[in-house]
Motif scaffolding. Structure first.
Motif, mmCIF file in Angstrom:
data_model
loop_
_atom_site.group_PDB
_atom_site.id
_atom_site.type_symbol
_atom_site.label_atom_id
_atom_site.label_comp_id
_atom_site.label_asym_id
_atom_site.label_seq_id
_atom_site.Cartn_x
_atom_site.Cartn_y
_atom_site.Cartn_z
ATOM 1 N N ASP A 29 0.813 -1.204 0.000
ATOM 2 C CA ASP A 29 0.000 0.000 0.000
ATOM 3 C C ASP A 29 0.852 1.262 0.000
ATOM 4 O O ASP A 29 0.346 2.358 0.207
ATOM 5 N N GLY A 30 2.148 1.119 -0.232
ATOM 6 C CA GLY A 30 2.998 2.294 -0.159
ATOM 7 C C GLY A 30 3.862 2.487 -1.381
ATOM 8 O O GLY A 30 4.856 3.194 -1.339
ATOM 9 N N SER A 31 3.500 1.854 -2.504
ATOM 10 C CA SER A 31 4.314 1.996 -3.704
ATOM 11 C C SER A 31 3.906 3.255 -4.450
ATOM 12 O O SER A 31 3.112 4.054 -3.990
ATOM 13 N N PHE A 32 4.477 3.432 -5.630
ATOM 14 C CA PHE A 32 4.114 4.576 -6.433
ATOM 15 C C PHE A 32 2.639 4.511 -6.819
ATOM 16 O O PHE A 32 2.056 3.427 -6.898
ATOM 17 N N PRO A 33 1.994 5.654 -7.062
ATOM 18 C CA PRO A 33 0.607 5.644 -7.530
ATOM 19 C C PRO A 33 0.473 4.806 -8.792
ATOM 20 O O PRO A 33 1.439 4.615 -9.528
ATOM 21 N N GLU A 157 4.328 10.853 -18.991
ATOM 22 C CA GLU A 157 3.647 12.118 -18.756
ATOM 23 C C GLU A 157 3.913 12.597 -17.334
ATOM 24 O O GLU A 157 3.879 11.825 -16.376
ATOM 25 N N GLU A 158 4.136 13.876 -17.189
ATOM 26 C CA GLU A 158 4.488 14.439 -15.894
ATOM 27 C C GLU A 158 3.306 14.378 -14.925
ATOM 28 O O GLU A 158 2.155 14.668 -15.295
ATOM 29 N N LEU A 159 3.600 13.978 -13.694
ATOM 30 C CA LEU A 159 2.582 13.966 -12.652
ATOM 31 C C LEU A 159 2.229 15.395 -12.263
ATOM 32 O O LEU A 159 3.113 16.225 -12.044
ATOM 33 N N LYS A 160 0.935 15.651 -12.153
ATOM 34 C CA LYS A 160 0.487 16.990 -11.787
ATOM 35 C C LYS A 160 -0.653 16.888 -10.779
ATOM 36 O O LYS A 160 -1.247 15.830 -10.588
ATOM 37 N N GLY A 161 -0.918 18.009 -10.143
ATOM 38 C CA GLY A 161 -2.076 18.098 -9.263
ATOM 39 C C GLY A 161 -2.040 17.138 -8.088
ATOM 40 O O GLY A 161 -1.023 16.999 -7.406
ATOM 41 N N ARG A 162 -3.172 16.439 -7.913
ATOM 42 C CA ARG A 162 -3.328 15.574 -6.745
ATOM 43 C C ARG A 162 -2.352 14.400 -6.753
ATOM 44 O O ARG A 162 -1.821 14.023 -5.703
ATOM 45 N N LYS A 163 -2.102 13.811 -7.927
ATOM 46 C CA LYS A 163 -1.176 12.691 -8.006
ATOM 47 C C LYS A 163 0.229 13.116 -7.592
ATOM 48 O O LYS A 163 0.931 12.381 -6.891
ATOM 49 N N ARG A 164 0.613 14.280 -8.011
ATOM 50 C CA ARG A 164 1.936 14.786 -7.657
ATOM 51 C C ARG A 164 2.013 15.053 -6.147
ATOM 52 O O ARG A 164 3.014 14.757 -5.501
ATOM 53 N N GLN A 165 0.939 15.588 -5.592
ATOM 54 C CA GLN A 165 0.895 15.869 -4.156
ATOM 55 C C GLN A 165 0.961 14.575 -3.348
ATOM 56 O O GLN A 165 1.677 14.489 -2.340
ATOM 57 N N GLU A 166 0.221 13.539 -3.774
ATOM 58 C CA GLU A 166 0.253 12.251 -3.070
ATOM 59 C C GLU A 166 1.639 11.619 -3.147
ATOM 60 O O GLU A 166 2.128 11.030 -2.174
ATOM 61 N N ARG A 168 4.425 13.187 -3.412
ATOM 62 C CA ARG A 168 5.317 13.971 -2.561
ATOM 63 C C ARG A 168 5.168 13.555 -1.088
ATOM 64 O O ARG A 168 6.147 13.496 -0.346
ATOM 65 N N LYS A 169 3.940 13.253 -0.673
ATOM 66 C CA LYS A 169 3.702 12.791 0.704
ATOM 67 C C LYS A 169 4.381 11.445 0.951
ATOM 68 O O LYS A 169 4.953 11.207 2.018
ATOM 69 N N LYS A 170 4.299 10.565 -0.041
ATOM 70 C CA LYS A 170 4.958 9.261 0.085
ATOM 71 C C LYS A 170 6.473 9.443 0.194
ATOM 72 O O LYS A 170 7.145 8.734 0.955
ATOM 73 N N MET A 171 7.009 10.397 -0.568
ATOM 74 C CA MET A 171 8.443 10.636 -0.539
ATOM 75 C C MET A 171 8.889 11.061 0.857
ATOM 76 O O MET A 171 9.953 10.640 1.339
ATOM 77 N N LEU A 172 8.094 11.877 1.533
ATOM 78 C CA LEU A 172 8.425 12.299 2.890
ATOM 79 C C LEU A 172 8.447 11.097 3.833
ATOM 80 O O LEU A 172 9.344 10.964 4.674
ATOM 81 N N LYS A 173 7.467 10.196 3.676
ATOM 82 C CA LYS A 173 7.435 8.994 4.505
ATOM 83 C C LYS A 173 8.635 8.109 4.209
ATOM 84 O O LYS A 173 9.272 7.586 5.135
ATOM 85 N N TRP A 174 8.986 7.960 2.946
ATOM 86 C CA TRP A 174 10.132 7.127 2.585
ATOM 87 C C TRP A 174 11.419 7.698 3.178
ATOM 88 O O TRP A 174 12.286 6.947 3.623
ATOM 89 N N PHE A 175 11.516 9.019 3.187
ATOM 90 C CA PHE A 175 12.706 9.629 3.780
ATOM 91 C C PHE A 175 12.759 9.337 5.281
ATOM 92 O O PHE A 175 13.833 9.073 5.833
ATOM 93 N N GLY A 176 11.607 9.353 5.933
ATOM 94 C CA GLY A 176 11.548 8.984 7.343
ATOM 95 C C GLY A 176 11.966 7.537 7.565
ATOM 96 O O GLY A 176 12.645 7.219 8.546
ATOM 97 N N ILE A 177 11.564 6.648 6.663
ATOM 98 C CA ILE A 177 11.969 5.245 6.736
ATOM 99 C C ILE A 177 13.486 5.127 6.604
ATOM 100 O O ILE A 177 14.133 4.362 7.322
ATOM 101 N N PHE A 178 14.048 5.892 5.684
ATOM 102 C CA PHE A 178 15.502 5.853 5.491
ATOM 103 C C PHE A 178 16.231 6.302 6.750
ATOM 104 O O PHE A 178 17.188 5.652 7.200
#
Length: 401
Positions: A29-33, A157-166, A168-178
């Protein structure tokens, strides 16, 4: 043997009896969209990342991950394991060189994370994230990185809007995991940090039965058991840099760094702190003697060490206390090594060799036989022992090394 309250490794609803590498992508449940791949980003933030496919040796038949009621998923022995056995040997799942600034670490991490294959993100995302390791400015740095770089989906195609925001949130969590799970090691002759799949499942105890460390000779993180392990016994390492810290110091460090309160036998029984307090005082007295600084003994109203004989006796007593506390760590090897050095200075090469053999026994038990990285400047116990044996064979009574 549930002796410590530590971080949970996986969500409680996950079946942790299977190896991470066998997880199905649909369980994740935590992979890329959906529809998003992980190509290297374009733009100013494009940074070359370091990545190795995770490998673990020996086979999983010796240890396995099991779910516990209070500690999430933990590593257990599936059979009796003799003292000194290497139970884990693995390359990093993901790694980065140590940066100068935290913002640089975040930028490098974002670039690296986007290059991880999806099956590696499956493994990575299941690891525990201690949110307290994240700083308030981390979110802003990640946001700025996304503003400078494009992230594309499977169609380019470049991620935009809500997909890009989601994302980015996952990236913050992944950094916390690291930050939560990374361990220091050497990569390409420089210091770095990596996340290791199996090691990340091992919990902490202030009376560990195993030791972990980066072996630069074989370029792997290894875990060795410091004593005989019984079948179904949980494997514990110490997250703390010094084995004999007193309880108050351990509680503060574990709470601030890892966000948990330890409940091992050393923390639950205040009587066990007596020996550690004694070892701490002895350590400071010996350090004061070696540095030629008597401020600590004067401040504590203690008699300072005056001679090498006294330093040898106190260092020997520290080693005996460590053994009585069940602390078979590299700190013990260091103490034996110090005793050996004092004996050599005093001209007793037989006793120096005896202590050097004890130090080598601990080193081989906790590191293994591949120690070329410890063979410089008499640092390795085997090299030190050979040096003493050469001195004895050539008739030298003492050494200044």
């Amino acid at each position: 043997m549930n002796t410590a309250s530590v971080k949970p490794e996986f969500p409680v609803d996950m079946d942790c009896t299977v190896a991470m590498e066998k997880l199905h992508l649909e369980d994740h449940d935590g992979s890329f969209p959906v529809g998003v791949t992980s190509p290297g980003p374009s733009g100013e933030g494009n940074v070359t990342s370091q990545f190795n496919v995770a490998k673990a040796e020996p086979s999983d038949s010796m240890v396995e991950v099991r779910k516990t009621e209070t500690m999430g998923c933990s590593l257990f022995a599936t059979q009796k394991i003799p003292r000194g056995t290497r139970i884990v040997s693995e390359e990093p799942l993901a790694e980065l060189p140590d940066p100068v600034y935290r913002s640089e670490l975040i930028e490098r991490f974002c670039a690296m994370a986007l290059q991880l294959p999806n099956e590696k993100i499956v493994t990575f995302s299941r690891l525990y994230c201690n949110k307290t390791v994240l700083e308030k400015t981390d979110r802003d740095v990640i946001l700025e990185w996304y503003n400078k770089n494009s992230v594309t989906d499977a169609n380019g195609e470049e991620l935009k809007g809500r997909k890009r925001q989601e994302h980015r949130k996952k990236m913050l969590k992944w950094f916390g995991i690291f930050l939560t799970n990374s361990s220091g090691h050497i990569m390409n002759s420089q210091k770095g940090r990596g996340v290791f799949t199996v090691f990340s499942r091992i919990n902490h105890s202030c009376v560990p039965n195993a030791r972990y460390g980066w072996n630069d000779t074989i370029k792997r993180l290894t875990v060795h058991v410091g004593r005989d392990i019984e079948k179904d016994e949980q494997i514990f390492v110490s997250y703390l840099p010094l084995a004999y810290e007193r309880r108050a110091e351990r509680v503060k460090s574990l709470k601030e760094t890892w966000g948990f309160e330890c409940a091992c036998k050393a923390c639950l029984n205040p009587d066990t702190d007596v020996g550690r307090v004694q070892m701490g005082i002895m350590r400071d007295l010996v350090t004061s003697y070696e540095n030629g600084d008597d401020r600590f003994p004067r401040l504590m109203n203690l008699v300072p060490i005056q001679t090498r004989e006294e330093a040898l006796e106190m260092t020997s007593q520290m080693a005996k206390l460590m053994v009585s506390e069940g602390l078979v760590t590299m700190d013990l090897a260091t103490l034996y090594r110090s005793c050996s050095r004092y004996c050599a200075w005093l001209g007793d090469l037989d006793k120096a060799i005896e202590y050097a053999e004890k130090a080598l026994d601990i080193e081989r038990c906790l590191i293994g036989p591949e120690t070329k990285h410890l063979m410089e400047n008499l640092e390795g116990c085997q090299y030190w022992l050979a040096h003493l044996q050469t001195l004895k064979a050539t008739g030298n009574a003492q050494t200044d090394d």
